[in-house]
Design a protein around this motif. Structure first.
Motif, short mmCIF file in Angstrom:
data_model
loop_
_atom_site.label_atom_id
_atom_site.label_comp_id
_atom_site.label_asym_id
_atom_site.label_seq_id
_atom_site.Cartn_x
_atom_site.Cartn_y
_atom_site.Cartn_z
N VAL A 206 0.86 -1.18 0.00
CA VAL A 206 0.00 0.00 0.00
C VAL A 206 0.90 1.24 0.00
O VAL A 206 1.74 1.41 0.88
N GLU A 207 0.68 2.08 -0.99
CA GLU A 207 1.44 3.32 -1.14
C GLU A 207 0.49 4.46 -0.78
O GLU A 207 -0.54 4.64 -1.41
N VAL B 148 4.33 10.64 3.02
CA VAL B 148 4.29 9.51 2.09
C VAL B 148 4.72 8.25 2.84
O VAL B 148 5.71 8.26 3.58
N ILE B 149 3.94 7.19 2.70
CA ILE B 149 4.16 5.95 3.46
C ILE B 149 4.09 4.75 2.51
O ILE B 149 3.17 4.63 1.71
N TYR B 150 5.07 3.88 2.62
CA TYR B 150 5.03 2.59 1.94
C TYR B 150 4.78 1.51 2.99
O TYR B 150 5.60 1.31 3.89
N ASP B 151 3.65 0.83 2.90
CA ASP B 151 3.31 -0.25 3.83
C ASP B 151 3.46 -1.59 3.14
O ASP B 151 2.89 -1.81 2.06
N PHE B 152 4.20 -2.51 3.76
CA PHE B 152 4.40 -3.85 3.23
C PHE B 152 3.95 -4.87 4.28
O PHE B 152 4.53 -4.95 5.35
N VAL C 256 -3.22 4.98 -2.23
CA VAL C 256 -4.23 5.78 -1.55
C VAL C 256 -3.69 7.20 -1.42
O VAL C 256 -2.62 7.42 -0.83
N ILE C 257 -4.42 8.17 -1.96
CA ILE C 257 -4.00 9.57 -1.91
C ILE C 257 -5.08 10.40 -1.24
O ILE C 257 -6.22 10.45 -1.70
N ASN C 258 -4.72 11.04 -0.15
CA ASN C 258 -5.64 11.92 0.57
C ASN C 258 -5.22 13.37 0.36
O ASN C 258 -4.06 13.74 0.61
#
Length: 252
Positions: free
Chosen positions: A23-24, A36-40, A205-207
């Motif tokens: 999830v980016e 900005v977050i990269y979730d793995f 996902v962009i907020n």
């Protein structure tokens, strides 16, 4: 901390070929900053591996190790890797955090990389340079000759995109030649996952702080208040059509 990082990365090298939920996330703020977050999430891969391991391995202290910690990305890298980095690269790593939540016995393995961009220009620079930091992680070796996990793989070809970010626009376009070269290096891992009938989900996902005026990606889902954009696919689809994650968003 560095020893912890080495242990984690060895494990990720073993599990990546199974399954990773990627999830980016981008959280734009009204003051012009962006998180900005990269979730793995590799928990599914851990579950699969758990079932394949012998009781003698799962009974070891290493398998029983649990961690829930946040550390500076730069400090997590070995000294030998730090010495290879330029001043700008080191500064970029120092402005990013690495979070690890791991409990192998409970089939839990999550890793996040987070950065706070202070301006649109800072965000654009970070996105263009992130793959270089990933490459430093993938170049390190262990005494067992096992490569550390390839963060570049986990970021799913981030280096293949060109970005343009302003106070009213977010745009990224994939370079197909770079993406094809990326697949030559990583295709076997995705093929292994597919052979096990396991997908590698990939979501962006962009907020936004302001409503979206225009978006050119037909796959994108826009919230009722037009402040959130979500695009969801998987690596199998992306390999067949790398333009799925192309984006041009204009916002107020």
């Amino acid at each position: 901390m560095k020893r912890l990082y080495l242990i984690i990365t060895i494990f990720l090298a073993c599990t990546f070929t199974s399954c990773v939920d990627i999830v980016e996330r981008y959280n734009f703020k009204a003051n012009g900053t962006c998180e900005v977050i990269y979730d793995f999430d590799m928990s599914k891969a851990v579950s699969i591996l758990h079932n394949l391991l012998s009781d003698s391995i799962t009974a070891t202290p290493q398998f029983a190790m649990t961690k829930d910690t946040v550390m500076n990305l730069y400090s997590a890298l070995p000294d030998s890797t730090q010495h290879k980095m330029s001043r700008d690269e080191a500064k970029l790593a120092q402005s990013s955090n690495l979070a690890i939540n791991m409990n192998l016995k409970r089939d839990l393995m999550k890793v996040s990389i987070k950065h706070q961009a202070e301006s649109p220009a800072d965000l654009e620079y970070y996105l263009q340079q992130m793959s270089k930091l990933a490459n430093y992680g993938s170049q390190s070796k262990q005494k067992t000759s096992m490569s550390m996990f390839n963060a570049q793989q986990l970021i799913a070809g981030q280096e293949c995109y060109s970005y343009q970010v302003t106070s009213s626009k977010f745009c990224r376009i994939i370079d197909k030649d770079k993406f094809n070269n990326f697949l030559k290096k990583t295709g076997s891992a995705f093929a292994a996952a597919k052979s096990l009938l396991i997908e590698t989900p990939y979501k962006v996902v962009i907020n936004f702080a302001k409503p979206v005026k225009k978006i050119d990606n037909k796959r994108a889902m826009v919230s009722a208040d037009r402040k959130q954009v979500i695009i969801q696919t998987n690596m199998d689809e992306l390999i067949k059509n790398p333009t799925l994650m192309n984006l041009r968003i204009d916002f107020e």
